[in-house]
Design a protein around this motif. Structure first.
Motif, PDB file in Angstrom:
ATOM      1  N   GLN A   1      -2.819   6.535   5.195  1.00  0.00           N
ATOM      2  CA  GLN A   1      -3.892   5.669   4.708  1.00  0.00           C
ATOM      3  C   GLN A   1      -3.483   4.200   4.732  1.00  0.00           C
ATOM      4  O   GLN A   1      -4.310   3.322   5.008  1.00  0.00           O
ATOM      5  CB  GLN A   1      -4.293   6.073   3.287  1.00  0.00           C
TER       6      GLN A   1
ATOM      7  N   MET B   1      -7.606   8.385  -1.449  1.00  0.00           N
ATOM      8  CA  MET B   1      -6.561   8.475  -2.463  1.00  0.00           C
ATOM      9  C   MET B   1      -7.083   9.126  -3.747  1.00  0.00           C
ATOM     10  O   MET B   1      -6.375   9.910  -4.384  1.00  0.00           O
ATOM     11  CB  MET B   1      -5.997   7.084  -2.763  1.00  0.00           C
TER      12      MET B   1
ATOM     13  N   THR C   1      -4.325   2.518  -6.049  1.00  0.00           N
ATOM     14  CA  THR C   1      -5.367   2.657  -5.034  1.00  0.00           C
ATOM     15  C   THR C   1      -6.361   3.768  -5.351  1.00  0.00           C
ATOM     16  O   THR C   1      -7.286   3.995  -4.581  1.00  0.00           O
ATOM     17  CB  THR C   1      -4.734   2.914  -3.659  1.00  0.00           C
ATOM     18  N   THR C   2      -6.177   4.471  -6.465  1.00  0.00           N
ATOM     19  CA  THR C   2      -7.189   5.431  -6.910  1.00  0.00           C
ATOM     20  C   THR C   2      -8.199   4.770  -7.835  1.00  0.00           C
ATOM     21  O   THR C   2      -9.081   5.436  -8.370  1.00  0.00           O
ATOM     22  CB  THR C   2      -6.536   6.621  -7.636  1.00  0.00           C
TER      23      THR C   2
ATOM     24  N   ASN D   1       0.616   3.756  -3.048  1.00  0.00           N
ATOM     25  CA  ASN D   1       0.100   5.102  -2.795  1.00  0.00           C
ATOM     26  C   ASN D   1       1.102   6.183  -3.182  1.00  0.00           C
ATOM     27  O   ASN D   1       0.730   7.239  -3.706  1.00  0.00           O
ATOM     28  CB  ASN D   1      -0.273   5.254  -1.323  1.00  0.00           C
TER      29      ASN D   1
ATOM     30  N   SER E   1      -0.439   9.222   1.988  1.00  0.00           N
ATOM     31  CA  SER E   1      -0.275   7.861   1.496  1.00  0.00           C
ATOM     32  C   SER E   1       0.128   6.902   2.618  1.00  0.00           C
ATOM     33  O   SER E   1      -0.417   5.798   2.740  1.00  0.00           O
ATOM     34  CB  SER E   1       0.786   7.824   0.386  1.00  0.00           C
TER      35      SER E   1
ATOM     36  N   GLY F   1      -2.316   5.794 -10.114  1.00  0.00           N
ATOM     37  CA  GLY F   1      -2.237   5.220  -8.780  1.00  0.00           C
ATOM     38  C   GLY F   1      -3.155   4.024  -8.634  1.00  0.00           C
ATOM     39  O   GLY F   1      -4.357   4.114  -8.903  1.00  0.00           O
TER      40      GLY F   1
ATOM     41  N   THR G   1      -8.816  -1.417  -4.809  1.00  0.00           N
ATOM     42  CA  THR G   1      -9.082  -1.380  -3.372  1.00  0.00           C
ATOM     43  C   THR G   1     -10.135  -2.417  -2.974  1.00  0.00           C
ATOM     44  O   THR G   1     -10.029  -3.036  -1.913  1.00  0.00           O
ATOM     45  CB  THR G   1      -9.545   0.023  -2.937  1.00  0.00           C
TER      46      THR G   1
ATOM     47  N   LEU H   1       0.822  -1.208   0.000  1.00  0.00           N
ATOM     48  CA  LEU H   1       0.000   0.000   0.000  1.00  0.00           C
ATOM     49  C   LEU H   1       0.859   1.264   0.000  1.00  0.00           C
ATOM     50  O   LEU H   1       0.536   2.231  -0.702  1.00  0.00           O
ATOM     51  CB  LEU H   1      -0.927  -0.008   1.217  1.00  0.00           C
TER      52      LEU H   1
END
Length: 277
Positions: free
Chosen positions: A253, A220, A137-138, A109, A250, A135, A143, A105
């Protein structure tokens, strides 16, 4: 000419970038699977982690500077998880899984924020000029996939620690209902309440998937959108400060995500904790 000069002057202090969409742009298809820009970022992060694993497998008794850093990170994560679980033994048990998740992660991130990474552009299927590494995680798909994997692993750990049937009996309490009614009507009614609570706990496992995935994705994705907005207003100083803040966001999170996962793990080990192990 005056209008053109103003537009040219504005382009010096502004960077025009399209706002990111919730769904990552698709680069192509490999059979039934779509390869998106977030997928490329995931592959890149996985390659980095494989390199780290190979390096860690060649650890020496007298550590080098890099190995010493890895050992410090491992010890810090193990201590952090132990503080949540309340036991050093449990912390060391969960560190390989949750620690690897934390490393993934953090890299995923921070990767889009690193200088030069967002400068790789390609053309997609419809000829649009898009960044190669979005990204990971965007993208909600990433996710949500992480959240599903985490919850599935929690069920595995729960059945491994408590036994398959004892663990599943927390969710489906049919046996308890039968025993309750055999004792008395009152015990039977109480057991029905327990049965309904078990169903609610089963539903909560699915709710955890949404809460974990939406929390990480929302933070994110919002950071990426704000970055584009700031680049559209200021090309200097402010975006750099926000990028620095992005590194902090980042890491935070990633810590929040693995902290919740560790708490879920502690709930799975609840019976073991009562036994004093």
């Amino acid at each position: 000419m005056a209008i053109n000069s103003q537009e040219h002057a504005g382009s010096i202090f502004q960077v025009v970038e399209p706002l990111p969409t919730i769904q990552a742009p698709v680069l192509g298809q490999v059979g039934p699977f779509a390869i998106a820009t977030s997928t490329m970022a995931t592959f890149f992060v996985m390659a980095l982690i494989v390199i780290m694993v190979i390096y860690a497998s060649r650890s020496k008794l007298i550590p080098s500077k890099v190995q010493h850093v890895f050992e410090m990170i491992y010890e810090s994560l193990s201590s952090f998880f132990s503080s949540i679980l309340g036991s050093r033994e449990k912390g060391e048990k969960v560190t390989p899984f949750v620690g690897a998740l934390f490393v993934y992660l953090v890299i995923a991130n921070v990767l889009p924020i690193l200088p030069g990474v967002s400068g790789f552009y390609v053309y997609n299927q419809v000829g649009e000029h898009i960044t190669l590494f979005r990204g990971a995680t965007t993208d909600f798909s990433t996710t949500f996939g992480l959240a599903v994997a985490v919850i599935v692993m929690m069920q595995y750990f729960g059945m491994k620690e408590q036994g398959v049937f004892p663990y599943l009996s927390h969710f489906i309490q049919i046996k308890q209902v039968i025993k309750g009614f055999k004792k008395s009507l009152g015990e039977g009614m109480v057991s029905i309440v327990g049965f309904l609570v078990g169903i609610i706990e089963l539903i909560s496992e699915f709710a955890k998937m949404l809460s974990l995935s939406l929390r990480l994705f929302g933070n994110m994705f919002a950071h990426e959108v704000l970055m584009i907005i700031l680049l559209g207003a200021f090309a200097f100083v402010v975006p750099a400060l926000w990028m620095g803040m992005g590194v902090l966001v980042s890491v935070v999170q990633a810590i929040v995500f693995v902290s919740l996962v560790t708490v879920y793990y502690s709930l799975v080990l609840k019976k073991e904790g009562k036994d004093g192990h």
